[in-house]
Design a protein around this motif. Structure first.
Motif, PDB file in Angstrom:
ATOM      1  N   GLY A  92       1.289  -1.068   0.542  1.00 50.01           N
ATOM      2  CA  GLY A  92       0.050  -0.349  -0.137  1.00 50.01           C
ATOM      3  C   GLY A  92       1.116   0.960  -0.362  1.00 50.01           C
ATOM      4  N   LEU A  93       0.237   2.248   0.348  1.00 53.88           N
ATOM      5  CA  LEU A  93       1.132   3.640   0.418  1.00 53.88           C
ATOM      6  C   LEU A  93       0.519   3.975   1.689  1.00 53.88           C
ATOM      7  N   VAL A  94       1.867   4.526   2.044  1.00 53.76           N
ATOM      8  CA  VAL A  94       1.854   5.359   3.680  1.00 53.76           C
ATOM      9  C   VAL A  94       3.226   6.036   3.694  1.00 53.76           C
ATOM     10  N   GLN A  95       3.395   7.153   4.636  1.00 51.13           N
ATOM     11  CA  GLN A  95       3.470   7.506   4.858  1.00 51.13           C
ATOM     12  C   GLN A  95       5.052   7.231   5.876  1.00 51.13           C
ATOM     13  N   ALA A  96       6.728   7.762   5.638  1.00 51.04           N
ATOM     14  CA  ALA A  96       7.334   7.540   5.643  1.00 51.04           C
ATOM     15  C   ALA A  96       7.549   7.544   7.521  1.00 51.04           C
ATOM     16  N   GLY A  97       8.139   6.612   7.887  1.00 54.53           N
ATOM     17  CA  GLY A  97       8.481   6.344   8.958  1.00 54.53           C
ATOM     18  C   GLY A  97       6.727   5.166   9.660  1.00 54.53           C
ATOM     19  N   GLY A  98       5.833   5.625   8.855  1.00 45.99           N
ATOM     20  CA  GLY A  98       4.903   4.481   9.169  1.00 45.99           C
ATOM     21  C   GLY A  98       5.464   2.926   8.883  1.00 45.99           C
ATOM     22  N   SER A  99       4.107   1.579   8.881  1.00 47.51           N
ATOM     23  CA  SER A  99       4.084   1.313   9.021  1.00 47.51           C
ATOM     24  C   SER A  99       3.025   0.174   7.623  1.00 47.51           C
ATOM     25  N   LEU A 100       3.561  -0.765   7.108  1.00 42.80           N
ATOM     26  CA  LEU A 100       2.739  -1.840   6.798  1.00 42.80           C
ATOM     27  C   LEU A 100       3.514  -3.460   7.396  1.00 42.80           C
ATOM     28  N   ARG A 101       2.201  -4.239   6.817  1.00 43.19           N
ATOM     29  CA  ARG A 101       2.605  -5.601   7.183  1.00 43.19           C
ATOM     30  C   ARG A 101       2.182  -6.786   5.707  1.00 43.19           C
ATOM     31  N   LEU A 102       3.322  -7.480   5.168  1.00 41.44           N
ATOM     32  CA  LEU A 102       3.855  -8.208   4.157  1.00 41.44           C
ATOM     33  C   LEU A 102       2.612  -9.401   4.929  1.00 41.44           C
ATOM     34  N   SER A 103       1.949 -10.495   3.802  1.00 41.74           N
ATOM     35  CA  SER A 103       1.935 -11.165   4.264  1.00 41.74           C
ATOM     36  C   SER A 103       1.894 -12.464   2.513  1.00 41.74           C
ATOM     37  N   LYS A 142      17.634  -4.056   8.597  1.00 36.36           N
ATOM     38  CA  LYS A 142      17.552  -4.406  10.176  1.00 36.36           C
ATOM     39  C   LYS A 142      16.884  -3.791  11.384  1.00 36.36           C
ATOM     40  N   GLY A 143      15.840  -4.369  12.068  1.00 38.84           N
ATOM     41  CA  GLY A 143      15.905  -3.383  13.445  1.00 38.84           C
ATOM     42  C   GLY A 143      14.722  -2.593  13.283  1.00 38.84           C
ATOM     43  N   ARG A 144      14.058  -3.197  11.723  1.00 40.78           N
ATOM     44  CA  ARG A 144      12.917  -2.230  11.194  1.00 40.78           C
ATOM     45  C   ARG A 144      11.787  -3.665  10.141  1.00 40.78           C
ATOM     46  N   PHE A 145      12.265  -4.240   9.767  1.00 45.11           N
ATOM     47  CA  PHE A 145      11.533  -5.516   9.474  1.00 45.11           C
ATOM     48  C   PHE A 145      12.070  -6.704   9.969  1.00 45.11           C
ATOM     49  N   ASN A 147       3.477 -21.732  10.611  1.00 48.66           N
ATOM     50  CA  ASN A 147       3.551 -22.923   9.470  1.00 48.66           C
ATOM     51  C   ASN A 147       2.386 -23.769   9.757  1.00 48.66           C
ATOM     52  N   ALA A 148       1.577 -23.413  10.791  1.00 46.25           N
ATOM     53  CA  ALA A 148      -0.026 -24.131  10.211  1.00 46.25           C
ATOM     54  C   ALA A 148      -0.851 -23.295   9.439  1.00 46.25           C
ATOM     55  N   LYS A 149      -0.425 -22.364   9.027  1.00 43.28           N
ATOM     56  CA  LYS A 149      -0.872 -21.928   8.086  1.00 43.28           C
ATOM     57  C   LYS A 149      -0.392 -21.904   6.250  1.00 43.28           C
ATOM     58  N   ASN A 150       0.678 -22.284   6.507  1.00 44.71           N
ATOM     59  CA  ASN A 150       1.775 -21.680   5.393  1.00 44.71           C
ATOM     60  C   ASN A 150       1.737 -20.542   5.364  1.00 44.71           C
ATOM     61  N   THR A 151       1.858 -19.411   5.724  1.00 44.42           N
ATOM     62  CA  THR A 151       1.792 -17.931   6.177  1.00 44.42           C
ATOM     63  C   THR A 151       2.910 -17.512   6.845  1.00 44.42           C
ATOM     64  N   VAL A 152       4.269 -16.376   6.407  1.00 47.75           N
ATOM     65  CA  VAL A 152       5.035 -15.899   6.438  1.00 47.75           C
ATOM     66  C   VAL A 152       3.868 -13.910   6.111  1.00 47.75           C
ATOM     67  N   TYR A 153       4.576 -13.418   7.567  1.00 50.35           N
ATOM     68  CA  TYR A 153       4.370 -12.083   7.457  1.00 50.35           C
ATOM     69  C   TYR A 153       6.069 -11.675   7.137  1.00 50.35           C
ATOM     70  N   LEU A 154       6.199 -10.407   6.765  1.00 47.77           N
ATOM     71  CA  LEU A 154       7.315  -9.144   6.858  1.00 47.77           C
ATOM     72  C   LEU A 154       6.432  -8.041   7.078  1.00 47.77           C
ATOM     73  N   GLN A 155       6.949  -7.762   9.253  1.00 45.94           N
ATOM     74  CA  GLN A 155       6.445  -6.492   9.407  1.00 45.94           C
ATOM     75  C   GLN A 155       7.592  -5.493   8.874  1.00 45.94           C
ATOM     76  N   MET A 156       7.180  -4.389   8.030  1.00 45.34           N
ATOM     77  CA  MET A 156       7.883  -2.812   8.545  1.00 45.34           C
ATOM     78  C   MET A 156       7.339  -1.819   9.090  1.00 45.34           C
ATOM     79  N   ASN A 157       8.377  -1.854  10.048  1.00 44.12           N
ATOM     80  CA  ASN A 157       8.180  -0.561  10.087  1.00 44.12           C
ATOM     81  C   ASN A 157       9.241   0.664  10.095  1.00 44.12           C
TER      82      ASN A 157
END
Length: 114
Positions: free
Chosen positions: A9-20, A60-63, A69-79
């Motif tokens: 998505g679109l986010v301002q600098a300093g914001g967060s997104l989570r990818l799946s 490093k330190g931001r993501f 594993n039960a859902k075969n899903t990974v997440y990338l939290q980006m701060n």
């Protein structure tokens, strides 16, 4: 193996997104890569099914990657996102030690405005 990425998505600098990234089966590792306009695809982070992770220095330190594993899903939290994080993010799957990332999701756009 089929992969489905989402969460950009679109986010301002300093914001967060989570990818799946949902995989159709369990894999050895799942990696996140990104490609900015006019640049080559670059590695961002990877996670093993054990939960161990590895990141490129610039995130490093931001993501943070995590796995369900039960859902075969990974997440990338980006701060603390920066404009230079703007890219299409792809998840890829590595099926075994020594194999390549041969399976890819469709990509999700991340745009960070300044």
């Amino acid at each position: 193996v089929q992969l489905q990425a989402s969460g950009g998505g679109l986010v301002q600098a300093g914001g967060s997104l989570r990818l799946s990234c949902v995989a159709s089966r369990r894999t050895y590792t799942v990696g996140w890569f990104r490609q900015a306009p006019g640049k080559e695809r670059e590695f961002v982070a990877r996670i093993w099914s054990s939960g161990s992770t590895y990141y490129r220095d610039s995130v490093k330190g931001r993501f943070t990657m995590s796995i369900d594993n039960a859902k075969n899903t990974v997440y990338l939290q980006m701060n603390t996102l920066k404009p230079e994080d703007t890219a299409v993010y792809y998840c890829g799957a590595q099926l075994s030690l020594g194999s390549s990332y041969d399976y890819w999701g469709q990509g999700t756009q991340v745009t960070v405005s300044s």
